[in-house]
Design an enzyme around this catalytic site. Structure first.
Site, PDB file in Angstrom:
ATOM      1  CG  HIS A 131      23.139   7.523  -3.239  1.00 40.81           C
ATOM      2  ND1 HIS A 131      24.142   8.030  -4.016  1.00 40.81           N
ATOM      3  CD2 HIS A 131      23.679   7.324  -2.020  1.00 40.81           C
ATOM      4  CE1 HIS A 131      25.250   8.129  -3.298  1.00 40.81           C
ATOM      5  NE2 HIS A 131      24.999   7.714  -2.082  1.00 40.81           N
ATOM      6  CG  ASP A 208      21.000   2.244  -6.208  1.00 41.61           C
ATOM      7  OD1 ASP A 208      21.651   1.327  -5.682  1.00 41.61           O
ATOM      8  OD2 ASP A 208      21.187   3.451  -5.951  1.00 41.61           O
ATOM      9  CD  GLN A 211      22.667   1.132   1.517  1.00 42.35           C
ATOM     10  OE1 GLN A 211      22.777   0.250   2.368  1.00 42.35           O
ATOM     11  NE2 GLN A 211      23.593   2.060   1.363  1.00 42.35           N
ATOM     12  CE  LYS A 234      27.040   1.810  -0.666  1.00 50.64           C
ATOM     13  NZ  LYS A 234      27.261   2.784   0.406  1.00 50.64           N
ATOM     14  CB  CYS A 372      24.567  10.800  -1.133  1.00 54.89           C
ATOM     15  SG  CYS A 372      26.289  11.074  -0.820  1.00 54.89           S
TER      16      CYS A 372
HETATM   17  N1  PLP Z   1      22.898   4.011  -4.179  1.00 53.54           N
HETATM   18  C1  PLP Z   1      22.610   3.843  -2.878  1.00 53.54           C
HETATM   19  C2  PLP Z   1      21.211   3.496  -2.488  1.00 53.54           C
HETATM   20  C3  PLP Z   1      23.606   3.982  -1.925  1.00 53.54           C
HETATM   21  O1  PLP Z   1      23.321   3.820  -0.632  1.00 53.54           O
HETATM   22  C4  PLP Z   1      24.920   4.317  -2.352  1.00 53.54           C
HETATM   23  C5  PLP Z   1      25.998   4.522  -1.354  1.00 53.54           C
HETATM   24  O2  PLP Z   1      25.752   4.810  -0.215  1.00 53.54           O
HETATM   25  C6  PLP Z   1      25.169   4.450  -3.708  1.00 53.54           C
HETATM   26  C7  PLP Z   1      24.133   4.296  -4.598  1.00 53.54           C
HETATM   27  C8  PLP Z   1      26.532   4.774  -4.232  1.00 53.54           C
HETATM   28  O3  PLP Z   1      27.414   3.743  -3.953  1.00 53.54           O
HETATM   29  P1  PLP Z   1      28.978   3.903  -4.259  1.00 53.54           P
HETATM   30  O4  PLP Z   1      29.409   5.167  -3.565  1.00 53.54           O
HETATM   31  O5  PLP Z   1      29.594   2.682  -3.657  1.00 53.54           O
HETATM   32  O6  PLP Z   1      29.137   3.980  -5.730  1.00 53.54           O
END
Ligand code: PLP
Length: 414
Positions: A131, A208, A211, A234, A372
């Site tokens: 992401h 990270d 998900q 999430k 993203c």
């Molecule tokens: N990393 C992953 C794999 C994500 O799917 C997301 C959000 O969709 C993020 C990071 C960023 O999360 P946030 O926007 O809640 O900070």
């Protein structure tokens, strides 16, 4: 499938759905089919009530007050930290830092770890399916420190090319930062192997878990990752709250990310000394309500049972996968052997935005675009995908509605 999963029951989804007020909503006069859970999940009553309860009964600032309400708020805030620590089986509560979300957690590590440990010529190793929030913070600190960002490539299935990981893991690498589950491909990465190999070379790993945390049991002591990031929204909690787990030894060595109230022990104009963990990394008034309510979201998951949640999600995900596979001219973007949560696809020559709009008119909420993860789209040479992402409250009839909606769009557009 592990033994815990093999014995887990499929949940009574109709009963579960009654816990989520927004799932009763109608869009354009038809029942909402919400398949955008990777973007954000809906919230159960328990969570909404806890938010209300906090502001109605004990809203007060934490850590600084001797009065009754402040003590109540502080106690609830620290209980929430304990719940998060228990949920991921952290060794110490003070290894849990409350942040604004995954993005904020990764920025904290990139900035603070990077300032302390990165030198010109050092390398940071990420993957091609990250992401943007696990790319850009590293690019920024690499630029500042003269370090180099290296990328583990993916294959056509949307899996990491692990033979390239082995080659890229040189002694120049100072940290590996990868996602557990890809938000755009649904790929579950072999994070155990990544962590073991990185550690064998003395390199720390950030995971990270944005998900993963809502789908897969994450036992941080077993995984042994050095940092872990996730977002409250999430995992059925509120927006604006997130978690950074960091091993004590790293957090102790890293400089504060932000300065301000609460993160200090003593301030003079000549010198400031910093507070102990976790407060060193929690400058200013935190999201007190968000943290407390995130703890309640975790209660909800534990009451429901993560093994049962996972089993129920796997059932609907497999059903969706099989039904979508039968649609002529539909192609999946990402066909990994290990998958979770999200299914990305394109249908014929239909632009993902057009498909998204037509599905929306049929009251089906999916996400379209690059999610993203622009480098993933560049790799597959596509402008974006349509992504259906699932939670345990999604049903087979909702999948049927999605399939019917796609068929209708196909007749109109393809
Ligand atoms: N990393 C992953 C794999 C994500 O799917 C997301 C959000 O969709 C993020 C990071 C960023 O999360 P946030 O926007 O809640 O900070």
């Amino acid at each position: 499938m592990n033994s815990e999963l093999a014995t887990a029951v499929i949940l009574d989804i109709e009963k579960i759905r009654k816990d989520f007020p927004l799932l009763q909503t109608k869009v354009y006069g038809k029942p909402l089919v919400y398949l955008d859970n990777a973007a954000t999940t809906q919230k159960p009553f328990m969570v909404l009530q806890a938010l209300d309860d906090y502001y109605a009964r004990y809203n007060s600032n934490v850590h600084r007050g001797v009065h009754y309400l402040s003590q109540q708020a502080t106690e609830a805030y620290e209980v929430a930290r304990r719940k998060v620590a228990a949920y991921i089986n952290a060794l110490h509560e003070h290894e849990i830092i409350f942040t604004k979300g995954t993005t904020n957690s990764i920025n904290l590590v990139a900035s603070s770890f990077g300032r302390k440990f990165l030198k010109p010529g050092d390398e940071v190793l990420i993957s091609a399916m990250e992401h943007h929030s696990n790319i850009v913070p590293w690019q920024m600190i690499c630029e500042e420190k003269g370090a180099i960002l290296k990328v583990i490539p993916i294959n056509d299935q949307g899996e990491l090319r692990m033979e390239r990981f082995d080659e890229l893991l040189t002694d120049k690498v100072k940290i590996v930062a990868v996602t557990y589950v890809s938000n755009s491909l649904g790929t579950v990465n072999p994070v155990q192997e990544i962590i073991q190999k990185a550690h064998a070379a003395g390199i720390p790993v950030l995971l990270d878990c944005a998900q993963a945390i809502q789908h897969i049991p994450v036992n941080i002591q077993e995984l042994d990752a050095d940092f872990l990031a996730f977002s409250g929204h999430k995992i059925y909690g509120p927006t604006g709250i997130g978690v950074l787990y960091g091993k004590e030894r790293w957090l102790d060595e890293m400089p504060p990310y932000e300065g301000g109230g609460d993160m200090i022990k003593n301030v003079t104009f000549a010198k400031t000394t910093y507070n102990e963990l976790p407060f060193k990394f929690e400058a200013g008034t935190p999201d007190i309500a968000g943290s407390i309510v995130l703890g309640v979201a975790i209660d909800y998951i534990q009451k429901t049972g993560l093994a049962a949640i996972r089993q129920t999600e796997e059932d609907v995900l497999n059903y969706a996968y099989n039904r979508l596979a039968a649609i002529p001219s539909l192609r999946f973007i990402g066909n990994a052997r290990q998958r979770s949560g999200a299914i990305s696809f394109l249908v014929g020559n239909i632009h993902p935005f057009d498909m998204g709009e037509l599905l929306d008119k049929q009251s089906i909420a999916v996400r379209t675009g690059h999610h993203c993860t622009q480098p993933v789209m560049d790799f597959f040479k596509i402008p974006g995908t349509v992504r259906a992402s699932f939670a345990f409250y999604n049903t087979r009839p909702e999948v049927d509605a999605l399939v019917k909606g796609i068929e209708k769009a196909r007749q109109m557009l393809d």
